[in-house]
Design a protein around this motif. Structure first.
Motif, PDB file in Angstrom:
ATOM      1  N   UNK A 208     -16.566   7.967  10.991  1.00 55.34           N
ATOM      2  CA  UNK A 208     -15.054   7.260  10.666  1.00 55.34           C
ATOM      3  C   UNK A 208     -15.139   7.228   9.250  1.00 55.34           C
ATOM      4  N   UNK A 209     -14.072   7.890   8.426  1.00 54.17           N
ATOM      5  CA  UNK A 209     -14.317   7.645   6.767  1.00 54.17           C
ATOM      6  C   UNK A 209     -13.816   6.314   6.398  1.00 54.17           C
ATOM      7  N   UNK A 210     -13.024   5.717   7.402  1.00 55.21           N
ATOM      8  CA  UNK A 210     -12.369   4.508   7.215  1.00 55.21           C
ATOM      9  C   UNK A 210     -13.206   3.500   7.944  1.00 55.21           C
ATOM     10  N   UNK A 211     -13.678   2.209   7.122  1.00 56.66           N
ATOM     11  CA  UNK A 211     -14.427   1.284   7.700  1.00 56.66           C
ATOM     12  C   UNK A 211     -13.747   0.203   8.585  1.00 56.66           C
ATOM     13  N   UNK A 212     -12.334   0.371   8.474  1.00 55.26           N
ATOM     14  CA  UNK A 212     -11.382  -0.401   9.251  1.00 55.26           C
ATOM     15  C   UNK A 212     -11.037   0.163  10.500  1.00 55.26           C
ATOM     16  N   UNK A 213     -10.899   1.343  10.740  1.00 56.11           N
ATOM     17  CA  UNK A 213     -10.860   2.006  11.936  1.00 56.11           C
ATOM     18  C   UNK A 213     -11.753   1.760  13.037  1.00 56.11           C
ATOM     19  N   UNK A 214     -11.489   2.046  14.431  1.00 51.35           N
ATOM     20  CA  UNK A 214     -12.333   1.926  15.328  1.00 51.35           C
ATOM     21  C   UNK A 214     -11.657   0.898  16.654  1.00 51.35           C
ATOM     22  N   UNK A 215     -12.273   0.990  17.585  1.00 60.00           N
ATOM     23  CA  UNK A 215     -11.906   0.207  18.677  1.00 60.00           C
ATOM     24  C   UNK A 215     -11.625  -1.342  18.343  1.00 60.00           C
ATOM     25  N   UNK A 216     -10.466  -1.792  18.713  1.00 62.36           N
ATOM     26  CA  UNK A 216      -9.994  -3.137  18.507  1.00 62.36           C
ATOM     27  C   UNK A 216      -9.861  -3.642  16.849  1.00 62.36           C
ATOM     28  N   UNK A 217      -9.841  -2.396  15.885  1.00 66.92           N
ATOM     29  CA  UNK A 217      -9.520  -2.871  14.538  1.00 66.92           C
ATOM     30  C   UNK A 217      -8.191  -2.275  14.252  1.00 66.92           C
ATOM     31  N   UNK A 218      -8.096  -1.559  12.959  1.00 66.85           N
ATOM     32  CA  UNK A 218      -6.717  -1.242  12.608  1.00 66.85           C
ATOM     33  C   UNK A 218      -6.278  -0.338  13.240  1.00 66.85           C
ATOM     34  N   UNK A 219      -5.070  -0.463  13.749  1.00 64.61           N
ATOM     35  CA  UNK A 219      -4.378   0.426  14.897  1.00 64.61           C
ATOM     36  C   UNK A 219      -3.573   1.518  13.957  1.00 64.61           C
ATOM     37  N   UNK A 220      -3.793   1.612  12.467  1.00 61.43           N
ATOM     38  CA  UNK A 220      -2.864   2.838  11.828  1.00 61.43           C
ATOM     39  C   UNK A 220      -3.225   4.042  11.999  1.00 61.43           C
ATOM     40  N   UNK A 221      -4.519   4.494  12.588  1.00 68.18           N
ATOM     41  CA  UNK A 221      -4.878   6.067  12.431  1.00 68.18           C
ATOM     42  C   UNK A 221      -5.370   6.043  13.981  1.00 68.18           C
ATOM     43  N   UNK A 222      -5.165   7.343  14.510  1.00 69.46           N
ATOM     44  CA  UNK A 222      -5.758   7.706  15.813  1.00 69.46           C
ATOM     45  C   UNK A 222      -6.988   8.510  15.905  1.00 69.46           C
ATOM     46  N   UNK A 223      -7.009   9.580  14.742  1.00 70.50           N
ATOM     47  CA  UNK A 223      -8.131  10.355  14.891  1.00 70.50           C
ATOM     48  C   UNK A 223      -9.295  10.336  13.815  1.00 70.50           C
ATOM     49  N   UNK A 224      -9.439   9.201  13.317  1.00 64.58           N
ATOM     50  CA  UNK A 224     -10.592   8.890  12.297  1.00 64.58           C
ATOM     51  C   UNK A 224     -11.988   9.652  12.838  1.00 64.58           C
TER      52      UNK A 224
ATOM     53  N   UNK B  95      -8.563  -1.682   1.635  1.00 66.07           N
ATOM     54  CA  UNK B  95      -8.183  -0.398   1.292  1.00 66.07           C
ATOM     55  C   UNK B  95      -7.380   0.279   2.599  1.00 66.07           C
ATOM     56  N   UNK B  96      -6.737   1.346   2.214  1.00 68.20           N
ATOM     57  CA  UNK B  96      -6.584   2.015   3.212  1.00 68.20           C
ATOM     58  C   UNK B  96      -6.643   3.325   2.945  1.00 68.20           C
ATOM     59  N   UNK B  97      -7.417   4.158   3.159  1.00 67.69           N
ATOM     60  CA  UNK B  97      -7.843   5.630   2.726  1.00 67.69           C
ATOM     61  C   UNK B  97      -7.245   6.633   2.767  1.00 67.69           C
ATOM     62  N   UNK B  98      -6.062   6.521   3.960  1.00 66.26           N
ATOM     63  CA  UNK B  98      -4.928   7.536   3.979  1.00 66.26           C
ATOM     64  C   UNK B  98      -3.819   7.270   2.891  1.00 66.26           C
ATOM     65  N   UNK B  99      -3.772   6.213   2.475  1.00 64.23           N
ATOM     66  CA  UNK B  99      -2.697   5.923   1.256  1.00 64.23           C
ATOM     67  C   UNK B  99      -3.289   6.407   0.107  1.00 64.23           C
ATOM     68  N   UNK B 100      -2.311   6.775  -0.697  1.00 66.21           N
ATOM     69  CA  UNK B 100      -2.661   7.322  -2.068  1.00 66.21           C
ATOM     70  C   UNK B 100      -3.114   5.879  -3.014  1.00 66.21           C
ATOM     71  N   UNK B 101      -3.926   6.167  -3.983  1.00 67.69           N
ATOM     72  CA  UNK B 101      -4.736   4.988  -4.267  1.00 67.69           C
ATOM     73  C   UNK B 101      -3.831   3.999  -5.115  1.00 67.69           C
ATOM     74  N   UNK B 102      -3.104   4.405  -5.983  1.00 67.11           N
ATOM     75  CA  UNK B 102      -1.886   3.120  -6.661  1.00 67.11           C
ATOM     76  C   UNK B 102      -1.299   2.295  -5.587  1.00 67.11           C
ATOM     77  N   UNK B 103      -0.612   3.102  -4.658  1.00 63.09           N
ATOM     78  CA  UNK B 103       0.039   2.320  -3.478  1.00 63.09           C
ATOM     79  C   UNK B 103      -0.833   1.515  -2.879  1.00 63.09           C
TER      80      UNK B 103
END
Ligand SMILES: C[S@@+](CC[C@H](N)C(=O)[O-])C[C@H]1O[C@@H](n2cnc3c(N)ncnc32)[C@H](O)[C@@H]1O
Length: 441
Positions: free
Chosen positions: A96-112, A188-196
């Motif tokens: 997973x490129x995002x360190x916050x995704x995975x079981x029990x973590x951030x629910x923003x993404x499904x297919x990291x 960080x949220x790696x799917x969001x553009x950096x400035x946002x």
């Protein structure tokens, strides 16, 4: 009935809280067991079976053997689970490129945990499944067998130009855990553009319930603080090193289809930086509007599709944009100002309103474009659209289940699916955007 700008109506009763559902599950929450993972399903999970029950498994891939932990068991027929250990991995599994995704973590993404190509194959499978099961299309239809979900420019990360971040009681921003109100704090949220991402996640937001952020085409970042009931309380604009308070209803500049657009700060615009461009090209290509034709753009927002189709119908044609939201209508009027063949009508697109609008219009539309919210247009509106006899109906859908239901309604009213495209406008998530062309059967 829709009216020319000035007197929009609002639907009563929206936003009422849903009653707690009784727990009718099998008491499996917390149980761990091994499963063979079956096909992908709509909603960002795969289907497995255990002891005769269906298990919707997140963080897995079709064909894998995994150990799951049940996270929710409220229904007799199925439970929900996370894959917590992978015993046999599928070829599409990646780190997973995002360190916050995975079981029990951030629910923003499904297919990291899935390669980008693999994500698009999963989404194509979901569209096929929804259009055969709900849309009653033949699984052997070449429009389905040949369907590919097209990537948008820029790759699977840093595509999101608008986002809503949650804020916890301590003022720390983040995103919610899957099917939970808990806020997972994020740096960080790696799917969001950096400035946002930086504008929201580099600071605390004491007292806020959420923060909306948007970056326009000029790179200007707008943040809007929301209270715990979701009402905007203050807006700030960050541009060229400035950080200044702004009017909540300030407009953002966007570029798509070779021209500039104004959008209300809180109004709808595609979240992927490249999506509006791709959808304009798909809609104008499938509609193939001709000089002198009448085009109806339903759920028009800031007039994106109507404005893009206006040059094709020329001065002898007519484009009517219909939108419920007063501020979006105001933006559409500004955007279509230089196009005398285009007009903006404010009103609800429902069966009654649309029937009234068509009577008032006089002209039968040659082309109808619909871009409804997630719930779709619905069977009643679809039947009214089919009743116009338009030579082309172009349906933009962000939920293949809603599209599937309306495919069936349009087919029942004499319209067949003639072309289908799908776009990966939401990489790393289970969402997919479809553009479908219907013609009289
Ligand atoms: C998915 S957005 C599409 C906007 C536009 N086509 C675009 O691509 O920018 C859906 C739009 O439909 C509007 N809307 C939602 N429900 C509506 C209804 N019942 N009648 C008319 N407009 C509605 C929303 O305000 C929103 O602007």
């Amino acid at each position: 009935m829709a009216e020319r700008r000035g007197s929009g109506r609002r639907r009563p009763g929206a936003g009422r809280p849903r009653a707690e559902r009784p727990d009718r599950g099998g008491g499996w929450t917390g149980r761990e067991f091994e499963v063979a993972v079956g096909p992908v399903a709509h909603g960002g999970h795969c289907v497995a079976r255990h002891e005769g029950r269906v298990v919707f498994v997140r963080h897995a891939l079709p064909g894998e053997r995994v150990v799951v932990r049940v996270t929710e068991d409220r229904q007799p027929g199925y439970c929900r689970a996370d894959a917590v250990e992978v015993l046999e991995a599928a070829p599409d599994r990646v780190e997973r490129p995002c360190p916050y995704s995975g079981p029990g973590r951030c629910g923003g993404c499904d297919w990291q945990h899935v390669s980008w190509e693999g994500q698009r194959r999963l989404k194509a499978d979901v569209v096929r499944e929804q259009l055969t099961r709900l849309g009653r299309l033949d699984a052997a239809d070449p429009l389905l067998t040949g369907l590919e979900v097209e990537p948008l420019p820029g790759g699977p990360l840093r595509w999101r130009s608008r986002a809503r971040f949650a804020v916890d009681r301590a003022g720390v921003p983040g995103l919610r855990r899957h099917r939970s109100h808990d806020v997972v704090a994020l740096d960080d949220c790696p799917i969001t553009v950096e400035p946002a991402a930086r504008a929201v996640l580099d600071r605390r937001w004491p007292g806020a319930g959420a923060v909306d952020v948007a970056v326009d085409s000029a790179g200007t970042v707008t943040t809007t603080r929301l209270d715990r009931r979701g009402a905007p309380t203050s807006t700030r604009v960050l541009a060229a090193g400035q950080d200044v308070p702004a009017e909540p209803a300030g407009r953002a500049g966007r570029r798509a289809g070779g021209r500039d657009w104004e959008v209300e700060g809180t109004g709808f615009w595609q979240v992927h930086e490249s999506a509006a461009d791709a959808l304009v090209a798909a809609v104008t290509g499938l509609a193939a509007a001709r000089p002198g034709e009448t085009v109806l753009d339903l759920y028009a927002g800031a007039g994106l599709f109507g404005g893009a189709l206006a040059p094709s119908v020329g001065d002898s044609g007519r484009v009517v944009c219909v939108e419920a939201d007063a501020e979006a209508c105001a933006a559409a009027e500004a955007n279509l100002g230089g196009l005398p063949q285009a007009e903006v009508w404010q009103g609800e697109v429902d069966a009654e309103g649309l029937t009234g609008l068509l009577e008032e219009l006089g002209d039968a539309p040659d082309v109808v474009v619909l871009d409804p919210p997630r719930a779709g247009a619905g069977p009643a509106v679809s039947r009214v659209v089919a009743g116009t006899g338009a030579r082309a109906v172009v349906y933009v859908a962000c939920d293949p289940a809603s599209l599937g239901r309306d495919v069936a309604a349009l087919a029942g009213a004499g319209y067949r699916l003639a072309a289908l495209r799908a776009f990966d406008a939401f990489p790393m998530t289970a969402h997919v955007e479809c553009v479908a062309l219907f013609e009289p059967a």
